[in-house]
Design an enzyme around this catalytic site. Structure first.
Site, PDB file in Angstrom:
ATOM      1  N   ARG A 102     -66.653  37.358 -51.592  1.00  0.00           N
ATOM      2  CA  ARG A 102     -66.179  36.185 -52.644  1.00  0.00           C
ATOM      3  C   ARG A 102     -65.221  36.504 -53.469  1.00  0.00           C
ATOM      4  O   ARG A 102     -65.365  37.437 -54.288  1.00  0.00           O
ATOM      5  CB  ARG A 102     -67.439  35.772 -53.263  1.00  0.00           C
ATOM      6  N   HIS A 129     -64.148  27.416 -47.984  1.00  0.00           N
ATOM      7  CA  HIS A 129     -65.546  28.160 -48.303  1.00  0.00           C
ATOM      8  C   HIS A 129     -66.145  27.642 -46.876  1.00  0.00           C
ATOM      9  O   HIS A 129     -66.822  26.728 -46.839  1.00  0.00           O
ATOM     10  CB  HIS A 129     -66.148  27.181 -49.258  1.00  0.00           C
ATOM     11  N   GLN A 132     -69.910  27.588 -46.114  1.00  0.00           N
ATOM     12  CA  GLN A 132     -70.726  26.405 -46.362  1.00  0.00           C
ATOM     13  C   GLN A 132     -70.363  25.362 -45.727  1.00  0.00           C
ATOM     14  O   GLN A 132     -71.525  24.429 -45.469  1.00  0.00           O
ATOM     15  CB  GLN A 132     -70.071  26.240 -48.044  1.00  0.00           C
ATOM     16  N   ASP A 223     -67.886  17.717 -54.810  1.00  0.00           N
ATOM     17  CA  ASP A 223     -68.078  19.027 -55.254  1.00  0.00           C
ATOM     18  C   ASP A 223     -67.863  19.047 -56.763  1.00  0.00           C
ATOM     19  O   ASP A 223     -67.188  18.193 -57.304  1.00  0.00           O
ATOM     20  CB  ASP A 223     -67.197  20.077 -54.539  1.00  0.00           C
ATOM     21  N   CYS A 263     -72.522  21.125 -51.907  1.00  0.00           N
ATOM     22  CA  CYS A 263     -72.547  22.450 -51.736  1.00  0.00           C
ATOM     23  C   CYS A 263     -73.807  23.290 -52.897  1.00  0.00           C
ATOM     24  O   CYS A 263     -74.130  24.290 -52.798  1.00  0.00           O
ATOM     25  CB  CYS A 263     -71.393  23.094 -51.577  1.00  0.00           C
ATOM     26  N   ARG A 291     -77.978  27.509 -45.884  1.00  0.00           N
ATOM     27  CA  ARG A 291     -77.353  28.626 -45.773  1.00  0.00           C
ATOM     28  C   ARG A 291     -77.788  29.942 -45.291  1.00  0.00           C
ATOM     29  O   ARG A 291     -76.943  30.681 -44.604  1.00  0.00           O
ATOM     30  CB  ARG A 291     -76.816  28.947 -47.397  1.00  0.00           C
TER      31      ARG A 291
HETATM   32  N1  NVA Z   1     -65.685  24.477 -55.574  1.00  0.00           N
HETATM   33  C1  NVA Z   1     -66.423  25.391 -56.024  1.00  0.00           C
HETATM   34  C2  NVA Z   1     -67.276  25.749 -54.943  1.00  0.00           C
HETATM   35  C3  NVA Z   1     -68.844  26.412 -55.724  1.00  0.00           C
HETATM   36  C4  NVA Z   1     -69.553  26.864 -54.460  1.00  0.00           C
HETATM   37  C5  NVA Z   1     -65.706  26.487 -56.773  1.00  0.00           C
HETATM   38  O1  NVA Z   1     -64.855  27.323 -56.190  1.00  0.00           O
HETATM   39  O2  NVA Z   1     -66.134  27.003 -57.817  1.00  0.00           O
HETATM   40  N1   CP Z   2     -72.521  26.732 -52.627  1.00  0.00           N
HETATM   41  C1   CP Z   2     -72.498  27.890 -53.035  1.00  0.00           C
HETATM   42  O1   CP Z   2     -71.630  28.812 -52.479  1.00  0.00           O
HETATM   43  O2   CP Z   2     -73.216  28.301 -54.141  1.00  0.00           O
HETATM   44  P1   CP Z   2     -73.074  29.649 -54.820  1.00  0.00           P
HETATM   45  O3   CP Z   2     -71.895  29.642 -55.612  1.00  0.00           O
HETATM   46  O4   CP Z   2     -74.301  29.601 -55.749  1.00  0.00           O
HETATM   47  O5   CP Z   2     -73.075  30.926 -53.997  1.00  0.00           O
END
Ligand code: NVA
Ligand code: CP
Length: 310
Positions: A102, A129, A132, A223, A263, A291
């Site tokens: 990540r 993502h 997801q 989101d 998500c 997930r």
């Molecule tokens: N768009 C959000 C998704 C979190 C799972 C982010 O990138 O923070």
């Molecule tokens: N949806 C998702 O990726 O959640 P986290 O940021 O908690 O991993």
């Protein structure tokens, strides 16, 4: 050897193979049958951003597959002190069997993958993502929404929106995206998705009116308006996104049996109302649980592909 960096890199058939594997392994897991598909394998999990679901689902998932997960926060490894991504990759990938990352830029993930000896999975970047979205599709199937569905994405043209575009383009369903002016999806990704959609039969449309997007649809999704790394833009974003909340008035325009996906984490009163969120909590938390299952399907698929080669 294949990596899982974006849905763009896979055919529809391949994505459905991963989903089928996920369904099979989910059914086994529900019967407390833990098949060691990845016995003695180690999954390195590098996090440059926070996470609840991604960390817990990957770590639990690899354990249930007979392996072990290594949680590697960039604050705790030399990457956080400036060791290059390519060196980190060449070290870690000599010791572990698969890596999940990540991070921020998609290019950092790609660089890691370029130097890696083992499959690399995108656990979220600023651009995409994809794990997801595999999860969201599994959830749609479970709630009877996989055939001829129309999906409306309301909110920020961000990593989730981009991944929805790729999923719809690859699988061939209708996706309507409603974003505020100036917060649209990345133009390059839109162009690529539209190109892919030509052969899959997907319909992708873009606008600025959530009502138009949601009208008569089967699935509504949104989101956060402030993604990780955008914290300083919070004040400006809250003003721009006013009017993009998914609430009961908006859901009334969708089909009566429409489902709501998120998500998570969800920010009530911003992208979704408390009422709408709680009315759909069964779907949303099944999505969160999925997930675990979807990612097992992805990991086992990547492992099988690697073994096919040798
Ligand atoms: N768009 C959000 C998704 C979190 C799972 C982010 O990138 O923070
Ligand atoms: N949806 C998702 O990726 O959640 P986290 O940021 O908690 O991993």
């Amino acid at each position: 050897m294949r990596h899982f960096l974006t849905l763009k890199d896979f055919s529809k058939e391949e994505l459905l193979e991963m989903i089928t594997l996920a369904q099979k392994i989910k059914a086994q897991t529900k019967q407390r049958q833990f098949v060691p598909y990845m016995e003695h394998q180690t999954l390195g999990m590098i996090f440059e951003k926070s996470s609840t679901r991604t960390r817990v689902s990957f770590e639990t998932g690899i354990y249930q597959l007979g392996g072990v997960g290594l949680f590697l926060s960039s604050n705790d490894i030399q990457l956080g002190r400036g060791e290059p991504m390519k060196d980190t990759s060449r070290v870690i990938s000599r010791m572990v069997d698969m890596v999940m990352i990540r991070t921020f830029e998609q290019s950092k993930l790609e660089e890691f993958a370029k130097y890696s000896k083992v499959p690399v999975i995108n656990g979220l970047t600023d651009m995409y993502h994809p794990v997801q979205l595999m999860t969201d599709y599994l959830t749609m199937i479970e709630f009877g929404k996989e055939k001829n569905q129309v999906v409306a994405y309301v909110g920020d043209g961000n990593n989730m929106a981009h991944s929805w575009l790729m999923l719809a383009a690859k699988l061939g369903f209708e996706l309507r995206v409603a974003t505020p002016v100036g917060y649209e999806c990345d133009e390059t990704i839109v162009t690529e998705a539209l190109e892919i959609a030509k052969s899959s039969g997907a319909t992708l449309s873009f606008g600025n009116d959530p009502k138009v997007a949601v009208n008569g649809c089967d699935v509504v999704t949104t989101d956060t308006w402030i993604s990780m790394g955008q914290e300083e833009e919070k004040e400006a974003r809250l003003k721009v996104f006013d009017g993009y909340i998914v609430n009961e008035d908006l859901m009334d325009l969708a089909k009566p049996d429409a489902i709501f996906l998120h998500c998570l984490p969800a920010y009530r009163g911003y992208e979704v109302s408390e009422e709408t969120f709680e009315r759909h909590e069964e779907v949303v938390f099944t999505e969160a649980e999925n997930r675990l299952h979807a990612q097992k399907g992805i990991m086992v698929w990547l492992d099988q592909k690697r073994n096919e080669k040798h």
